[in-house]
Design an enzyme around this catalytic site. Structure first.
Site, PDB file in Angstrom:
ATOM      1  N   ASN A 208       0.853  -1.202   0.000  1.00 24.34           N
ATOM      2  CA  ASN A 208       0.000   0.000   0.000  1.00 24.34           C
ATOM      3  C   ASN A 208       0.878   1.237   0.000  1.00 24.34           C
ATOM      4  O   ASN A 208       2.097   1.125  -0.028  1.00 24.34           O
ATOM      5  CB  ASN A 208      -0.946  -0.029   1.203  1.00 24.34           C
ATOM      6  CG  ASN A 208      -0.183  -0.166   2.516  1.00 24.34           C
ATOM      7  OD1 ASN A 208       0.617   0.708   2.854  1.00 24.34           O
ATOM      8  ND2 ASN A 208      -0.363  -1.266   3.212  1.00 24.34           N
ATOM      9  N   ASP A 274      -4.783  -6.634   5.293  1.00 24.79           N
ATOM     10  CA  ASP A 274      -5.782  -7.522   5.901  1.00 24.79           C
ATOM     11  C   ASP A 274      -5.733  -8.927   5.303  1.00 24.79           C
ATOM     12  O   ASP A 274      -6.208  -9.890   5.906  1.00 24.79           O
ATOM     13  CB  ASP A 274      -7.189  -6.930   5.705  1.00 24.79           C
ATOM     14  CG  ASP A 274      -7.380  -5.708   6.602  1.00 24.79           C
ATOM     15  OD1 ASP A 274      -7.977  -4.710   6.149  1.00 24.79           O
ATOM     16  OD2 ASP A 274      -6.894  -5.741   7.751  1.00 24.79           O
ATOM     17  N   LYS A 284       8.638 -17.171 -10.547  1.00 21.97           N
ATOM     18  CA  LYS A 284       7.892 -16.072 -11.175  1.00 21.97           C
ATOM     19  C   LYS A 284       6.736 -16.643 -11.995  1.00 21.97           C
ATOM     20  O   LYS A 284       6.927 -17.564 -12.795  1.00 21.97           O
ATOM     21  CB  LYS A 284       8.834 -15.268 -12.094  1.00 21.97           C
ATOM     22  CG  LYS A 284       8.123 -14.112 -12.797  1.00 21.97           C
ATOM     23  CD  LYS A 284       9.018 -13.429 -13.815  1.00 21.97           C
ATOM     24  CE  LYS A 284       8.217 -12.402 -14.625  1.00 21.97           C
ATOM     25  NZ  LYS A 284       9.017 -11.845 -15.738  1.00 21.97           N
ATOM     26  N   LYS A 333     -14.465   1.095  15.083  1.00 17.46           N
ATOM     27  CA  LYS A 333     -13.193   0.355  15.095  1.00 17.46           C
ATOM     28  C   LYS A 333     -12.584   0.301  16.498  1.00 17.46           C
ATOM     29  O   LYS A 333     -12.068  -0.724  16.927  1.00 17.46           O
ATOM     30  CB  LYS A 333     -12.224   0.995  14.100  1.00 17.46           C
ATOM     31  CG  LYS A 333     -11.075   0.126  13.676  1.00 17.46           C
ATOM     32  CD  LYS A 333     -10.374   0.670  12.421  1.00 17.46           C
ATOM     33  CE  LYS A 333     -11.066   0.256  11.131  1.00 17.46           C
ATOM     34  NZ  LYS A 333     -10.267   0.616   9.941  1.00 17.46           N
ATOM     35  N   LYS A 337     -11.692  -3.199  18.132  1.00 16.05           N
ATOM     36  CA  LYS A 337     -10.279  -3.583  18.375  1.00 16.05           C
ATOM     37  C   LYS A 337      -9.988  -3.662  19.874  1.00 16.05           C
ATOM     38  O   LYS A 337      -9.171  -4.426  20.321  1.00 16.05           O
ATOM     39  CB  LYS A 337      -9.333  -2.569  17.726  1.00 16.05           C
ATOM     40  CG  LYS A 337      -9.555  -2.352  16.232  1.00 16.05           C
ATOM     41  CD  LYS A 337      -8.742  -3.284  15.385  1.00 16.05           C
ATOM     42  CE  LYS A 337      -8.878  -2.937  13.908  1.00 16.05           C
ATOM     43  NZ  LYS A 337      -8.038  -3.769  13.033  1.00 16.05           N
TER      44      LYS A 337
HETATM   45  O1  PMT Z   1       3.091   5.938   6.588  1.00 26.36           O
HETATM   46  P1  PMT Z   1       2.620   7.260   6.102  1.00 26.36           P
HETATM   47  O2  PMT Z   1       2.828   7.437   4.625  1.00 26.36           O
HETATM   48  O3  PMT Z   1       3.141   8.385   6.933  1.00 26.36           O
HETATM   49  O4  PMT Z   1       1.002   7.274   6.261  1.00 26.36           O
HETATM   50  C1  PMT Z   1       0.499   7.253   7.566  1.00 26.36           C
HETATM   51  C2  PMT Z   1      -0.715   6.294   7.644  1.00 26.36           C
HETATM   52  C3  PMT Z   1      -1.842   6.879   6.826  1.00 26.36           C
HETATM   53  C4  PMT Z   1      -0.329   4.934   7.138  1.00 26.36           C
HETATM   54  C5  PMT Z   1      -1.096   6.199   9.134  1.00 26.36           C
HETATM   55  O5  PMT Z   1      -1.464   7.484   9.611  1.00 26.36           O
HETATM   56  C6  PMT Z   1      -2.245   5.246   9.323  1.00 26.36           C
HETATM   57  O6  PMT Z   1      -3.402   5.568   9.181  1.00 26.36           O
HETATM   58  N1  PMT Z   1      -1.871   3.971   9.647  1.00 26.36           N
HETATM   59  C7  PMT Z   1      -2.862   2.894   9.805  1.00 26.36           C
HETATM   60  C8  PMT Z   1      -3.247   2.383   8.470  1.00 26.36           C
HETATM   61  C9  PMT Z   1      -4.161   1.194   8.626  1.00 26.36           C
HETATM   62  O7  PMT Z   1      -3.830   0.068   8.418  1.00 26.36           O
HETATM   63  O8  PMT Z   1      -5.354   1.577   9.120  1.00 26.36           O
HETATM   64  P2  PMT Z   1      -6.600   0.511   9.206  1.00 26.36           P
HETATM   65  O9  PMT Z   1      -7.802   1.287   9.562  1.00 26.36           O
HETATM   66  O10 PMT Z   1      -6.646  -0.357   7.973  1.00 26.36           O
HETATM   67  O11 PMT Z   1      -6.146  -0.440  10.448  1.00 26.36           O
HETATM   68  C10 PMT Z   1      -6.552  -0.078  11.756  1.00 26.36           C
HETATM   69  C11 PMT Z   1      -5.474  -0.424  12.751  1.00 26.36           C
HETATM   70  O12 PMT Z   1      -5.331  -1.852  12.812  1.00 26.36           O
HETATM   71  C12 PMT Z   1      -4.106   0.128  12.397  1.00 26.36           C
HETATM   72  O13 PMT Z   1      -3.474   0.531  13.609  1.00 26.36           O
HETATM   73  C13 PMT Z   1      -3.364  -1.057  11.819  1.00 26.36           C
HETATM   74  O14 PMT Z   1      -1.965  -0.988  12.083  1.00 26.36           O
HETATM   75  C14 PMT Z   1      -4.000  -2.219  12.538  1.00 26.36           C
HETATM   76  N2  PMT Z   1      -4.080  -3.460  11.777  1.00 26.36           N
HETATM   77  C15 PMT Z   1      -4.691  -3.484  10.572  1.00 26.36           C
HETATM   78  C16 PMT Z   1      -4.790  -4.689   9.903  1.00 26.36           C
HETATM   79  C17 PMT Z   1      -4.266  -5.862  10.505  1.00 26.36           C
HETATM   80  N3  PMT Z   1      -4.351  -7.066   9.878  1.00 26.36           N
HETATM   81  N4  PMT Z   1      -3.678  -5.808  11.708  1.00 26.36           N
HETATM   82  C18 PMT Z   1      -3.582  -4.615  12.355  1.00 26.36           C
HETATM   83  O15 PMT Z   1      -3.034  -4.555  13.441  1.00 26.36           O
END
Ligand code: PMT
Length: 390
Positions: A208, A274, A284, A333, A337
């Site tokens: 991403n 996810d 490949k 969320k 979480k």
């Molecule tokens: O890295 P930059 O370019 O500075 O950008 C910053 C950012 C936008 C990446 C950052 O500010 C941000 O939003 N990070 C979280 C991105 C994310 O995965 O958000 P989410 O809403 O999809 O996930 C929610 C939370 O669960 C996050 O803390 C994530 O780390 C966590 N997660 C998500 C999926 C997963 N399988 N396990 C997790 O722990």
């Protein structure tokens, strides 16, 4: 995070003078008032106009360009909260050690009674000169912080120790020197950053747009606040704290499990996939004759949720990246979480979020409270987050 602070930047006549432009830019971006004083030789390497534009203040070179009743070397020394001289030549270092005040910079240094940081830069043979070594020892004994030069290829064509240390190191030293709230002293802060990389085959992967900058800013701020910092990241970075390089969500989960029990604060700023590919191809994948290619994906563990379920004393901070209905989705969320705080940011905008220098967030807490942080640099936002959650 540096607002209300006045930083006096002294620049002397070394080839590395140009690097201080980036340092001034960072100080300004974080709210500091920056005053620049140069030795006359410094202007052979960087222009006064550049420094004036970056610092948004007059640049001082010679004494007796008096604009007010107080001689400048006294008024500038009185006004500054901290003084950093970078690059510092052998000549200026030796003058300061001997109390010589033959230009505005050395006069200010002679009058300066607060924290002073010196970052030497010179030819390796000069750095090894016994006189320079003695003057460095004298300055250290007087409480001046010396940021040792680095070893490597020098501008003069030599290989050795004498290259100006990294701008990040100077920036961090100044922040620490300003006694930035050491509220995290004795605490271990674990931060994740960057987008995870889920392999498809040896050539291709799913990832991403996360650059890791938000996580880097949090790690830097936590360090400046005195924390023991562990950064678990998918990105390349050099920093004055422990870095654990990972690739996939499973790698990240494993690295977190190793640090979790001994941590006090965990901040999940990483963009974790996810899903991952069910079967990673060892070779490949060749283009088939079909117009379509189907990849079967399987769910990755929800790392954040898992940490919240097994936490004992830790403060757990998640992030929430949404492209619509930011607050509603974030409220849902944080409950799902189970984290203590959730930092919500709108990643549909191109001026904040993924890859940008700035961010704008809403901090939700588990009791339903919300705090909006206006758009600012990720460094400023990081500092405000840490101030708000702990
Ligand atoms: O890295 P930059 O370019 O500075 O950008 C910053 C950012 C936008 C990446 C950052 O500010 C941000 O939003 N990070 C979280 C991105 C994310 O995965 O958000 P989410 O809403 O999809 O996930 C929610 C939370 O669960 C996050 O803390 C994530 O780390 C966590 N997660 C998500 C999926 C997963 N399988 N396990 C997790 O722990």
């Amino acid at each position: 995070m540096l607002s209300n602070k006045t930083i006096l930047v002294g620049i002397t006549g070394g080839i590395a003078a140009y690097k201080i432009c980036e340092l001034i830019r960072r100080f300004k971006k974080n709210g500091a008032n920056v005053k620049v004083v140069c030795t006359p030789n410094a202007l052979n390497f960087v222009t006064k106009l550049t420094l004036q534009n970056l610092s948004q203040n007059e640049v001082y070179v010679e004494e007796f360009e008096v604009k007010e009743w107080k001689p400048e070397h006294i008024s500038l020394a009185d006004e500054a909260d901290i003084m950093v001289i970078a690059p510092a030549t052998a000549n200026t270092i030796s003058k300061i050690a001997c109390g010589i005040a033959d230009n505005l910079l050395t006069s200010i240094a002679c009058a300066f009674r607060k924290k002073m940081i010196i970052a030497p830069a010179m030819n390796c043979n000069m750095w090894n000169n016994p006189g320079v070594k003695e003057n460095i020892r004298v300055l250290k004994a007087r409480g001046v912080e010396i940021l040792e030069p680095e070893s490597g290829f020098l501008a003069c064509g030599y290989m050795g120790k004498g290259r100006l240390c990294g701008v990040d190191k100077i920036y961090d030293a100044v922040c620490e020197g300003l006694n930035y709230s050491q509220k995290l002293k004795g605490k271990k802060v674990v931060i994740t950053s960057g987008g995870t990389i889920e392999d498809i085959d040896p050539v291709r992967y799913i990832s991403n747009y996360s650059s890791g900058k938000m996580g880097f800013a949090l790690a830097s701020s936590a360090k400046q606040m005195g924390a023991e910092v562990v950064l678990i990241t998918t990105k390349e970075i050099e920093a004055p704290y422990k870095i654990v390089k990972v690739k996939s969500a499973l790698d990240m989960q494993k690295a977190l499990d190793e640090e979790f029990d001994s941590s006090d604060i965990v901040i999940m700023a990483a963009a974790v996939a996810d899903y991952r590919v069910k079967e990673v191809s060892p070779q490949k994948m060749k283009k088939g004759v079909n117009e379509e290619l189907t990849l079967e994906l399987v769910k990755n563990p929800d790392i954040l949720k898992g940490l919240c379920e097994k936490k004992t004393h830790q403060c757990i901070i998640g992030f929430c990246a949404e492209s619509e209905n930011l607050i509603e989705n974030a409220k849902e969320k944080i409950t799902k979480k189970g984290c203590d705080y959730l930092i919500a940011n709108d990643i549909s905008r191109n001026d904040i979020g993924f890859g940008s220098e700035d961010n704008e967030v809403v901090i939700l807490d588990k009791n339903g409270g919300m705090k909006r942080l206006e758009k600012a640099s990720k460094s400023v936002i990081a500092c405000q987050i840490l101030e708000a959650v702990y």
